[in-house]
Design a protein around this motif. Sequence first.
Motif, PDB file in Angstrom:
ATOM      1  N   ASN A 121      20.298  76.674  51.141  1.00 39.37           N
ATOM      2  CA  ASN A 121      20.389  76.632  52.610  1.00 39.37           C
ATOM      3  C   ASN A 121      19.870  77.898  53.277  1.00 39.37           C
ATOM      4  O   ASN A 121      20.525  78.471  54.142  1.00 39.37           O
ATOM      5  CB  ASN A 121      21.837  76.394  53.052  1.00 39.37           C
ATOM      6  CG  ASN A 121      22.289  74.987  52.734  1.00 39.37           C
ATOM      7  OD1 ASN A 121      21.455  74.105  52.539  1.00 39.37           O
ATOM      8  ND2 ASN A 121      23.585  74.777  52.683  1.00 39.37           N
ATOM      9  N   ASP A 122      18.728  78.350  52.838  1.00 37.76           N
ATOM     10  CA  ASP A 122      18.130  79.539  53.435  1.00 37.76           C
ATOM     11  C   ASP A 122      16.675  79.214  53.781  1.00 37.76           C
ATOM     12  O   ASP A 122      15.807  79.184  52.911  1.00 37.76           O
ATOM     13  CB  ASP A 122      18.223  80.711  52.449  1.00 37.76           C
ATOM     14  CG  ASP A 122      17.742  82.023  53.048  1.00 37.76           C
ATOM     15  OD1 ASP A 122      16.782  82.008  53.846  1.00 37.76           O
ATOM     16  OD2 ASP A 122      18.328  83.058  52.710  1.00 37.76           O
ATOM     17  N   ASP A 123      16.449  78.967  55.068  1.00 34.43           N
ATOM     18  CA  ASP A 123      15.125  78.505  55.512  1.00 34.43           C
ATOM     19  C   ASP A 123      14.009  79.468  55.125  1.00 34.43           C
ATOM     20  O   ASP A 123      12.915  79.051  54.774  1.00 34.43           O
ATOM     21  CB  ASP A 123      15.106  78.321  57.032  1.00 34.43           C
ATOM     22  CG  ASP A 123      16.020  77.194  57.469  1.00 34.43           C
ATOM     23  OD1 ASP A 123      16.226  76.269  56.660  1.00 34.43           O
ATOM     24  OD2 ASP A 123      16.533  77.240  58.594  1.00 34.43           O
TER      25      ASP A 123
ATOM     26  N   SER B 198      13.020  79.044  51.513  1.00 38.49           N
ATOM     27  CA  SER B 198      12.242  77.813  51.335  1.00 38.49           C
ATOM     28  C   SER B 198      10.816  77.996  51.825  1.00 38.49           C
ATOM     29  O   SER B 198       9.866  77.528  51.200  1.00 38.49           O
ATOM     30  CB  SER B 198      12.876  76.654  52.130  1.00 38.49           C
ATOM     31  OG  SER B 198      14.172  76.408  51.662  1.00 38.49           O
TER      32      SER B 198
ATOM     33  N   ALA C  30      16.644  74.164  48.025  1.00 38.48           N
ATOM     34  CA  ALA C  30      17.171  73.526  49.245  1.00 38.48           C
ATOM     35  C   ALA C  30      18.672  73.757  49.348  1.00 38.48           C
ATOM     36  O   ALA C  30      19.212  73.975  50.436  1.00 38.48           O
ATOM     37  CB  ALA C  30      16.850  72.033  49.235  1.00 38.48           C
ATOM     38  N   GLU C  31      19.333  73.736  48.190  1.00 40.27           N
ATOM     39  CA  GLU C  31      20.785  73.899  48.198  1.00 40.27           C
ATOM     40  C   GLU C  31      21.225  75.326  48.543  1.00 40.27           C
ATOM     41  O   GLU C  31      22.395  75.563  48.826  1.00 40.27           O
ATOM     42  CB  GLU C  31      21.370  73.458  46.838  1.00 40.27           C
ATOM     43  CG  GLU C  31      21.410  71.934  46.727  1.00 40.27           C
ATOM     44  CD  GLU C  31      21.615  71.423  45.301  1.00 40.27           C
ATOM     45  OE1 GLU C  31      21.729  70.201  45.131  1.00 40.27           O
ATOM     46  OE2 GLU C  31      21.653  72.242  44.374  1.00 40.27           O
TER      47      GLU C  31
ATOM     48  N   LEU D  85      15.058  71.317  44.787  1.00 39.18           N
ATOM     49  CA  LEU D  85      16.421  70.907  45.110  1.00 39.18           C
ATOM     50  C   LEU D  85      17.357  72.112  45.007  1.00 39.18           C
ATOM     51  O   LEU D  85      18.214  72.329  45.866  1.00 39.18           O
ATOM     52  CB  LEU D  85      16.853  69.782  44.156  1.00 39.18           C
ATOM     53  CG  LEU D  85      18.175  69.103  44.466  1.00 39.18           C
ATOM     54  CD1 LEU D  85      18.275  68.689  45.925  1.00 39.18           C
ATOM     55  CD2 LEU D  85      18.357  67.878  43.573  1.00 39.18           C
TER      56      LEU D  85
END
Lengths: 320, 320
Positions: free
Chosen positions: B126-128, B131, B123-124, B120
């Motif tokens: 926001n960097d693909d 991830s 995910a927060e 989580l």
Amino acid sequence: MQSRLFQDIQNDLAKVEAELAKYADTSLPTLTAASSHLLHAGGKRLRPAFVLLAGRFHNYSLERLLPLAVAMEMIHMASLVHDDVVDESKTRRGIPTVKARWGNRISIHTGDHLFARSLLLIAELNDDKISEVLAKVSVEMCKGEIQQMSGTFDVNQTFRDYLFRIKRKTALLISASCQLGAMAVKADPSIVRALKMYGHHLGMAFQVTDDILDLTADEAELGKPVGSDLRQGIITLPILEALWETKDPLLRLLVAKRDKSQEEVGQAIEIIKNSGAIDRSQKIARRYLEKAKDELKRLPPVPTRDSLASIAEFIEKRTY
Amino acid sequence: MQSRLFQDIQNDLAKVEAELAKYADTSLPTLTAASSHLLHAGGKRLRPAFVLLAGRFHNYSLERLLPLAVAMEMIHMASLVHDDVVDESKTRRGIPTVKARWGNRISIHTGDHLFARSLLLIAELNDDKISEVLAKVSVEMCKGEIQQMSGTFDVNQTFRDYLFRIKRKTALLISASCQLGAMAVKADPSIVRALKMYGHHLGMAFQVTDDILDLTADEAELGKPVGSDLRQGIITLPILEALWETKDPLLRLLVAKRDKSQEEVGQAIEIIKNSGAIDRSQKIARRYLEKAKDELKRLPPVPTRDSLASIAEFIEKRTY
């Protein structure tokens, strides 16, 4: 269930199955064996089905939906295999599980691998919102498991405790499957929301039904011994309803008792059945299914909307 | 280790610690207890340190680095708690494991929760790309665990098998900490790559050293009994080197034997120590550390570069 209700996505569900088989085939023999075993143990593939069905409400794209559908089933399988891990003191279930065949160690890492593999599929979608929703769902699913374990054999738990648990155990992942399927095809937020809520209510009903069937089903159809929740100390809605309704001290004692005999389990089931608790639990399941169907009214009248309604009706009537 | 080598990030490491404590505090008492226990069991916080240090090679931003640093440590803790289930070990770093205190099921779900919680955080961001790197690392870490389990007590494994394992067990997450720290602050690809490679070589050396210390360290300093790898059937580099060098059938027998007595473990350690295997293993660790320091030459000459060199030198000399 699949053949009748999932007619319009049957071909794509077959592709999901083929992909799942592909991911079970790893470079490590033990991992492949355990993953394949898990895969061939079957399952309704409910979560992939909901991903695909939700995708029908906008520009259906199998390319976008397939990895998501596969990932949702792998997350589900990972949670199942972790559930099978037991403490040494407890007895194994009758059915061959990955745990029964390979032990705790392989179960834990097969589950971890399935979960990590599903993350990679999700990461490759390059959609931050989807990753975030799934991470949140995963956190809550773990909390549900821990709450379920902490509450075993606790006859004083509340309706709210029960709802907390089954939401996390079942409803969240089904709800997320509906929601993310719609998000993956860039459906309008109103559609995404209605599908998410449909999935939530349907998932809640599904688990309540499951909990009823654990007490009432035909053992052969169920594929496991009746009363397994009672035996494991998992206190489900019909058990709670019976406790509240009858205030029977014997039932209280039987439910709270660890290592119940076959006879004691049967005795508890009899009291529960005679209390009217099954009927009351079914009523609650029906209420959730009504809510699920209400959400469908917010969706465009594509044929898949009828399939979703039929699934709700099927759950109301299911016997295994 | 921390105080001297991590001087320039000490304040921020304290913030990592505070964040970790925050995430261990959940709404569920059992989960909070198990998570806090795990947190207070200590650890070198090596992975968060590398995230922060790597961030020094571009526009250092604690806001970007903090969630990543916390996530890396939580992934590490999750893998430790799952390892404890697997290995049936009773203590880690001198104190009882979560598994010993709460059982397998709590361990598994505490680990799952830590891992999901770290997702989580990731995910927060926001960097693909971040991830994706982490998902890949997670998949490989699981494979490493499974390969380690499949290879226990197998005296015929190769140097390549050993490297496969320790890369996944240790080097990948340290390497990813360096790589992602640099990526999070948008460092140049050449810097990201050099740090990733530094982390890889350093991580490999760290695990080789760990494996040596399991045979040679002072028990009180190590916080666990000497020879625990031998006992668990985990065949490490010094054991392999001794098997190859001596071709001693007794050593072969002892290493392959399950449920060794204390005496047999001691006997095996003696043969290994007398074979020169420790020296040869140390040479391999040193070779990795040289490679790690070579990578540093590709980095800009900021003060943190010297800290990274000092860490490499510390690992060469560490005794616990």
